[in-house]
Design an enzyme around this catalytic site. Structure first.
Site, PDB file in Angstrom:
ATOM      1  N   GLY A  38       0.798  -1.223   0.000  1.00  0.00           N
ATOM      2  CA  GLY A  38       0.000   0.000   0.000  1.00  0.00           C
ATOM      3  C   GLY A  38       0.827   1.268   0.000  1.00  0.00           C
ATOM      4  O   GLY A  38       0.507   2.233  -0.696  1.00  0.00           O
ATOM      5  N   ASN A 128       5.916  -4.576   9.102  1.00  0.00           N
ATOM      6  CA  ASN A 128       6.130  -5.240  10.386  1.00  0.00           C
ATOM      7  C   ASN A 128       7.337  -4.661  11.107  1.00  0.00           C
ATOM      8  O   ASN A 128       8.261  -4.118  10.491  1.00  0.00           O
ATOM      9  CB  ASN A 128       6.273  -6.757  10.188  1.00  0.00           C
ATOM     10  N   ALA A 130       9.802  -5.977  12.891  1.00  0.00           N
ATOM     11  CA  ALA A 130      11.138  -6.577  12.729  1.00  0.00           C
ATOM     12  C   ALA A 130      11.837  -6.018  11.490  1.00  0.00           C
ATOM     13  O   ALA A 130      13.030  -5.665  11.536  1.00  0.00           O
ATOM     14  CB  ALA A 130      11.013  -8.097  12.635  1.00  0.00           C
ATOM     15  N   CYS A 186      -2.595  -5.149   8.642  1.00  0.00           N
ATOM     16  CA  CYS A 186      -3.760  -4.826   7.820  1.00  0.00           C
ATOM     17  C   CYS A 186      -4.634  -6.062   7.612  1.00  0.00           C
ATOM     18  O   CYS A 186      -5.848  -5.965   7.493  1.00  0.00           O
ATOM     19  CB  CYS A 186      -3.312  -4.303   6.464  1.00  0.00           C
TER      20      CYS A 186
END
Ligand SMILES: [Zn+2]
Length: 255
Positions: A38, A128, A130, A186
């Protein structure tokens, strides 16, 4: 720049702040985009239209139907195609003058170390914690400016982390790696389609400013958006003197 390029980039060249010199800097630049979802979709498209000469897009996922609600670099014909490759094709369809390298690989520490070293600016469009920390660590190690965005639900944030500026924080100064983070994805939380467009476009704008050497970047300022009310909030984010990522390195370079 040839006649064709002068025409293609004429609306940039008309800008006093940018001009031919700024456009030339963009054409000579290399941007690294982590994630072709996105945020990465609009970021890659705008860097491509703007004439950033070389782009590397990293993503190990393939396009799925659920992505098409917001990931505008992909289309129905590309379901099943790696996202990095799909985004590469979309950028080249608009501007075949730019070089786009698609890396269908997970952005792990080893790959990031190699790719960040070759980049002039890095855009973290991943999803994410990490990966965000790994991207930041590589950017700190190679002293490259990082434009990081995040969006979930109706909430989003964006900032620039640029340790070339002695007073500016790195990502880990603001979001410590050891912090217990509740990962909101998401896939489970949902995300408002144009929110990633807004933030990805903002990331492209900050990256272009850094590459062209114009304006003032968001370094040291975290820009947040609540799309329910469309209220923007900006807070100052200082560097952490005891940051485990950038503090040791800054002491080394200061000596
Ligand atoms: Zn730090």
């Amino acid at each position: 720049m040839d006649d064709h390029q002068l025409l293609r980039y004429s609306r940039h060249i008309l800008l006093d702040e940018l001009g031919i010199e700024g456009q030339r800097r963009l054409l000579d630049a290399h941007a690294l985009i982590i994630g072709a979802g996105g945020l990465g979709s609009p970021a890659a498209l705008y860097l491509g239209t703007a004439g950033v000469g070389t782009m590397t897009i990293v993503d190990d996922d393939a396009v799925e139907l659920t992505n098409l609600q917001r990931q505008i670099a992909h289309d129905l014909s590309r379901v099943g195609v790696p996202k990095a490759e799909s985004a590469r094709r979309s950028v080249l369809a608009i501007n075949p003058d730019v070089q786009v390298h698609a890396r269908v690989q997970r952005a792990d520490a080893g790959l990031l170390d190699a790719l960040v070293a070759q980049a002039d600016v890095v855009l973290d469009c991943s999803d994410n914690f990490a990966t965000r920390q790994a991207v930041n660590a590589a950017c700190v190690a190679h002293a490259r400016p990082l434009v990081a965005g995040a969006a979930v639900g109706f909430d989003a944030q964006v900032s620039v982390y640029d340790t070339r500026d002695a007073d500016a924080p790195c990502y880990a100064c603001v979001f410590p790696p050891e912090a217990a983070v509740q990962e909101v994805a998401c896939a489970t939380m949902g995300v408002f389609a144009p929110l990633v467009g807004i933030i990805g476009s903002l990331q492209a704008a900050e990256a272009l400013k850094l590459l062209a050497g114009i304006g003032t970047s968001l370094a040291g300022r975290l820009q947040m958006l609540d799309a329910r009310t469309m209220e923007w909030t900006q807070i100052a984010v200082p560097r952490a003197a005891d940051c485990p990522v950038c503090a040791p390195r800054r002491r080394t370079t200061a000596r």
